[in-house]
Design a protein around this motif. Sequence first.
Motif, PDB file in Angstrom:
ATOM      1  N   ARG A  24       0.845  -1.195   0.000  1.00 61.78           N
ATOM      2  CA  ARG A  24       0.000   0.000   0.000  1.00 61.78           C
ATOM      3  C   ARG A  24       0.883   1.249   0.000  1.00 61.78           C
ATOM      4  O   ARG A  24       1.768   1.394   0.844  1.00 61.78           O
ATOM      5  CB  ARG A  24      -0.935   0.006   1.206  1.00 61.78           C
ATOM      6  N   ILE A  25       0.637   2.129  -0.943  1.00 60.10           N
ATOM      7  CA  ILE A  25       1.425   3.362  -1.064  1.00 60.10           C
ATOM      8  C   ILE A  25       0.883   4.372  -0.056  1.00 60.10           C
ATOM      9  O   ILE A  25      -0.233   4.877  -0.195  1.00 60.10           O
ATOM     10  CB  ILE A  25       1.353   3.933  -2.490  1.00 60.10           C
ATOM     11  N   VAL A  26       1.669   4.673   0.976  1.00 60.63           N
ATOM     12  CA  VAL A  26       1.201   5.567   2.043  1.00 60.63           C
ATOM     13  C   VAL A  26       1.750   6.981   1.902  1.00 60.63           C
ATOM     14  O   VAL A  26       1.252   7.912   2.551  1.00 60.63           O
ATOM     15  CB  VAL A  26       1.594   5.001   3.428  1.00 60.63           C
ATOM     16  N   GLY A  27       2.774   7.165   1.077  1.00 61.66           N
ATOM     17  CA  GLY A  27       3.347   8.501   0.928  1.00 61.66           C
ATOM     18  C   GLY A  27       4.120   8.633  -0.365  1.00 61.66           C
ATOM     19  O   GLY A  27       4.661   7.650  -0.885  1.00 61.66           O
ATOM     20  N   LEU A  28       4.166   9.863  -0.888  1.00 61.44           N
ATOM     21  CA  LEU A  28       4.927  10.180  -2.096  1.00 61.44           C
ATOM     22  C   LEU A  28       5.857  11.341  -1.773  1.00 61.44           C
ATOM     23  O   LEU A  28       5.433  12.352  -1.203  1.00 61.44           O
ATOM     24  CB  LEU A  28       3.993  10.563  -3.243  1.00 61.44           C
ATOM     25  N   TYR A  29       7.127  11.212  -2.148  1.00 64.10           N
ATOM     26  CA  TYR A  29       8.082  12.271  -1.859  1.00 64.10           C
ATOM     27  C   TYR A  29       8.576  12.925  -3.147  1.00 64.10           C
ATOM     28  O   TYR A  29       8.415  12.389  -4.253  1.00 64.10           O
ATOM     29  CB  TYR A  29       9.267  11.734  -1.039  1.00 64.10           C
ATOM     30  N   ASP A  30       9.167  14.088  -2.994  1.00 63.98           N
ATOM     31  CA  ASP A  30       9.683  14.854  -4.120  1.00 63.98           C
ATOM     32  C   ASP A  30      10.787  14.048  -4.818  1.00 63.98           C
ATOM     33  O   ASP A  30      11.793  13.713  -4.202  1.00 63.98           O
ATOM     34  CB  ASP A  30      10.251  16.184  -3.606  1.00 63.98           C
ATOM     35  N   PRO A  31      10.632  13.721  -6.091  1.00 62.84           N
ATOM     36  CA  PRO A  31      11.624  12.875  -6.775  1.00 62.84           C
ATOM     37  C   PRO A  31      12.989  13.534  -6.927  1.00 62.84           C
ATOM     38  O   PRO A  31      13.971  12.849  -7.217  1.00 62.84           O
ATOM     39  CB  PRO A  31      10.991  12.616  -8.146  1.00 62.84           C
TER      40      PRO A  31
END
Length: 404
Positions: free
Chosen positions: A179-186
Amino acid sequence: MSRWGLWSPWSVHTWTRDRRSLRRALPTLTVLAALLTMSAGVAAGAARAVERDVLSSGGLTQIELSSFEGDTSVRPLTTSALREAARVPGVRQVAADYSAVLYAEGSGTYDLTTHTLTPGDELPVVKGELPARLGPDEVVLPAVAQGTDFTSLLGRSVAFGCTRATGAASGTSAVLRLRIVGLYDPSWQADGPGVAYLSQDTAALLAAARAGQSSGAFQAREGAQSAVVVVGHQRQVAAVTKSLQNKGFSAAAVSDRVRDLPGLFGAADLAMRVGVLVLALGALALGAVRAADSARARIGQFAILRILGSGRPELRRILLGEAVLSGGVAGVVGAVAGTVASAALAGPLSDVLGLPISVTDALPGPTWAAAALLLPAAGLAVGTLFGSREALRLDPYLTARAHS
């Protein structure tokens, strides 16, 4: 010495009116002072950003353990070794990092390197959240990686492909739902581009599958790539680091490694320190050369002043006044120009280091600003004392007759 001390009231007149005065040293000294101030501002901006955004996030209480494949002098980070590290007095937590690969099981063409989310990872999350501890079925991804935008998948359980080795040069694909819980600046690439962060157990499971072993056997035999050791207080870091090194670990305080950042920060810091020496020596050399040239060019004028009653000390004070004026103006203009330049570089510097640096962060410290302001005048004045000696020793009557 006259009541004017080292200063003559004629200095301002000759400095502004005579093109042969020591103001000819102004451009070179201004450039040197500006470069010193700019380097000091760049180094200060990087240092302040590191202190605020890296060390304050826990780096002051962290130690990094490294394992080098094939190096028998470094202790491998196996299960037993990590347990021994955890028993060192002062250690609160040991988090091991295992690396493998997640790839697109269905749509997409991405291959994401995986790492453990350790206490030292302060990812700039743009969507979702960064939990203190990831669950075994959770993952944090870059917002965009290799042409795939994961924004629409945030909060959903996604099937990822992974490799399970079945022989020395063979393997099969397996599916792992996370489960994808967070996305960060690439653009944040501390561990490289396109990294998926997992819990320690899940990261170890993937690394073990890739090696064709069970998770327990892999951790016990192969071990982790690296590990972060968290101690209770900053004052314990040195003692714990020394104790771990004595046990055969490759251990280094995270704060030491961060403060020794290479690249632009290191170059600016070196330029700042070398700049002080260059500015001081440059001002001294310019003072000696320019004073000698200026005195020789005006030797007839000086001879007349001596005949009219001005002694060598008075002429020397005129030159020293010109030197102080030239150095002072160069210091002020150079310091202002260098400060403006370092402030303008705050944005590009943020992109290079991957840390937010404000305009106020990029202002040079008072010590370096004072050096840029004072060294040009001081160096030029000292150089003037040496450079003008020969010309001022000449007999004024013979000089005046020669120039008549």
